[in-house]
Motif scaffolding. Structure first.
Motif, PDB file in Angstrom:
ATOM      1  N   UNK A   1       0.855  -1.204   0.000  1.00  0.00           N
ATOM      2  CA  UNK A   1       0.000   0.000   0.000  1.00  0.00           C
ATOM      3  C   UNK A   1       0.884   1.246   0.000  1.00  0.00           C
ATOM      4  N   UNK A   2       0.524   2.213  -0.830  1.00  0.00           N
ATOM      5  CA  UNK A   2       1.286   3.461  -0.876  1.00  0.00           C
ATOM      6  C   UNK A   2       0.891   4.382   0.277  1.00  0.00           C
ATOM      7  N   UNK A   3       1.752   5.353   0.545  1.00  0.00           N
ATOM      8  CA  UNK A   3       1.382   6.416   1.475  1.00  0.00           C
ATOM      9  C   UNK A   3       0.204   7.176   0.887  1.00  0.00           C
ATOM     10  N   UNK A   4      -0.891   7.353   1.637  1.00  0.00           N
ATOM     11  CA  UNK A   4      -2.076   8.008   1.067  1.00  0.00           C
ATOM     12  C   UNK A   4      -1.788   9.457   0.653  1.00  0.00           C
ATOM     13  N   UNK A   5      -2.303   9.819  -0.505  1.00  0.00           N
ATOM     14  CA  UNK A   5      -2.167  11.188  -1.011  1.00  0.00           C
ATOM     15  C   UNK A   5      -3.534  11.739  -1.356  1.00  0.00           C
ATOM     16  N   UNK A   6      -3.577  13.054  -1.470  1.00  0.00           N
ATOM     17  CA  UNK A   6      -4.770  13.747  -1.943  1.00  0.00           C
ATOM     18  C   UNK A   6      -4.557  13.994  -3.440  1.00  0.00           C
ATOM     19  N   UNK A   7      -5.365  13.336  -4.271  1.00  0.00           N
ATOM     20  CA  UNK A   7      -5.136  13.344  -5.718  1.00  0.00           C
ATOM     21  C   UNK A   7      -6.359  13.891  -6.445  1.00  0.00           C
ATOM     22  N   UNK A   8      -6.095  14.758  -7.436  1.00  0.00           N
ATOM     23  CA  UNK A   8      -7.162  15.276  -8.296  1.00  0.00           C
ATOM     24  C   UNK A   8      -7.061  14.646  -9.669  1.00  0.00           C
ATOM     25  N   UNK A   9      -8.206  14.248 -10.195  1.00  0.00           N
ATOM     26  CA  UNK A   9      -8.306  13.792 -11.580  1.00  0.00           C
ATOM     27  C   UNK A   9      -9.174  14.805 -12.309  1.00  0.00           C
ATOM     28  N   UNK A  10      -8.642  15.407 -13.370  1.00  0.00           N
ATOM     29  CA  UNK A  10      -9.417  16.378 -14.148  1.00  0.00           C
ATOM     30  C   UNK A  10     -10.001  15.646 -15.351  1.00  0.00           C
ATOM     31  N   UNK A  11     -11.335  15.557 -15.392  1.00  0.00           N
ATOM     32  CA  UNK A  11     -12.013  14.830 -16.454  1.00  0.00           C
ATOM     33  C   UNK A  11     -12.759  13.624 -15.915  1.00  0.00           C
TER      34      UNK A  11
END
Length: 447
Positions: A1-11
């Motif tokens: 498991x990766x370190x949790x991030x805040x990620x935006x997907x545009x579209x």
């Protein structure tokens, strides 16, 4: 498991929603932004080409357990139905027994994908216009208009899944050493419609991709769940047989009577649909690099928009996600390496499928009605059934395998050279399935 991030997907299109599901499953907080209204509230018609799902797309869905859910809204298509101008109808199988692509309505599939992503806990922000991004800080700029006041939205990572005219890529293009090209085809397309019969049955075979090949233009049709067909007329924008020439009802009816006479009974609202639906355009877009440091990445059409003639646009975008996910599992929290390896892996394959898609227009609009081409396909199928370990036709490599597109293109070119030699053999029309032809192909494969 990766370190949790805040990620935006545009579209919030097909690639954006599936990517959001993958990122959410990997433990991240995922927000999806789209300038359009929620597709689930919109009437979807007038400028769509039905999608086809094949092995690469199914793999991306299977890896997150969604394939069976999507199969329920698709129709298996195992062959081409070729409608010649004299009214003859021929069928050409796509692959081996049991191999089929799936016809899917873009609107129905996109609505389903948004539902599935929301169920995973993905946050959607519709009618939120993203105008720019700070690449170094992964900060999005959102506002009502391009000239108005913008709100800053800070993220750890940003993915541009916002299509061929991506705002995220627009910012990346302003960097030095960023390669970009866009080429519009001289061909446009218009959506037409074949309704189901009054009793709900289909007017033509639903398990075929129907093609009316007419040289430099063609009509194509794929079935919908209600036994209707979404049809697409592909034609030059200008010239002798072109959209520019069809100005009124009389010229349209004359054109269809001449080139597509067998559609008269099945497209009852031809005149209304033709003049109501817009003429849309086709472009190929290439760029590189697709990523910026460990902050921003392009995916799907925003990094490699192609024309639809191989039915691989969505499949290529879904395969982007498969490769990105593999890199995430391999490199853990090293996002700079993840992004770098992802773009290095995908770029040559994106270029290859762009080339293959362009070539396939010639195959579909012209060669499918050509006797030599039909014979070539017959020989290839016969030989590949006898020697599956030595020969897989190009279409099967692209559609029914996971072989990299770049390898499929190179091997396909080699196989085509062999077939051109075989077609020159004396009496090939009679000898096509003989030991002599088999030995000739085996010999050429050794060269």
């Amino acid at each position: 498991m990766q370190t949790p991030h805040k990620i935006a997907v545009v579209g919030s299109g097909l690639v954006g929603t599936l990517l959001a599901i993958y990122l959410k499953r990997a433990g991240h907080t995922v927000d999806v932004y789209d300038r359009s209204p929620d597709i689930r509230t919109v009437e979807f018609s007038g400028r769509s080409i039905n999608l086809v799902m094949s092995n690469r797309g199914w793999k991306a869905l299977e890896d997150v357990g969604l394939a069976e859910e999507i199969r329920k809204i698709g129709i298996p298509v195992d062959k081409r139905g070729i409608h010649l101008q004299d009214g003859t109808l021929n069928y050409q199988a796509y692959g081996k027994e049991g191999e089929a692509i799936f016809s899917l309505s873009r609107g129905i599939l996109n609505r389903k994908m948004v539902d599935l992503a929301e169920k995973e806990g993905v946050n959607f922000f519709f009618e939120h216009k993203i105008w720019d991004v700070n690449l170094a800080t992964a900060t999005l700029f959102e506002g009502d208009s391009e000239q108005g006041n913008w709100t800053e939205l800070k993220y750890d990572k940003v993915f541009g899944a916002d299509g061929a005219f991506s705002r995220i890529r627009h910012r990346m293009q302003r960097q030095s050493m960023f390669d970009y090209s866009q080429e519009f085809m001289k061909i446009g397309y218009k959506e037409l419609y074949i309704p189901a019969n009054a009793d709900g049955s289909a007017k033509i075979d639903i398990n075929s991709l129907h093609i009316w090949p007419r040289g430099n233009f063609m009509l194509m049709g794929l079935a919908n769940l209600d036994n209707s067909f979404t049809c697409t007329l592909f034609m030059p924008i200008e010239g002798e047989n072109s959209f520019a020439k069809i100005k009124d009802e009389a010229s349209l009816v004359t054109f269809f009577d001449k080139y597509f006479p067998d559609t008269k009974e099945v497209i009852p609202d031809l005149v209304r649909d033709f003049f109501k639906n817009p003429t849309s355009y086709l472009a190929i877009m290439k760029c590189f690099p697709w990523t910026y440091e460990d902050k921003v990445a392009l995916i799907g059409d925003s990094s490699h928009a192609i024309v639809p003639f191989y039915g691989q646009g969505m499949n290529a975008g879904f395969e982007d996600i498969t490769i990105l996910s593999e890199m995430m599992q391999k490199y853990g929290d090293d996002w700079k390496t993840i992004f770098k390896e992802y773009e290095i892996s995908r770029k040559p394959n994106a270029d290859a499928i762009a080339e293959l898609s362009l070539r396939n227009f010639i195959e579909m609009s012209d060669l499918t009605a050509d006797a030599n081409f039909i014979l070539q396909k017959k020989i290839e199928k016969w030989f590949s059934d006898k020697h599956p370990e030595k020969w897989m036709p190009l279409y099967s490599r692209v559609t029914f395998s996971l072989q990299p597109y770049s390898e499929a293109l190179a091997i396909g070119d080699f196989q085509n050279e062999i077939m051109q030699e075989v077609l020159q053999m004396e009496n090939i029309e009679q000898l096509w399935d003989s030991k002599e032809v088999e030995n000739k192909i085996l010999e050429l494969l050794q060269d």
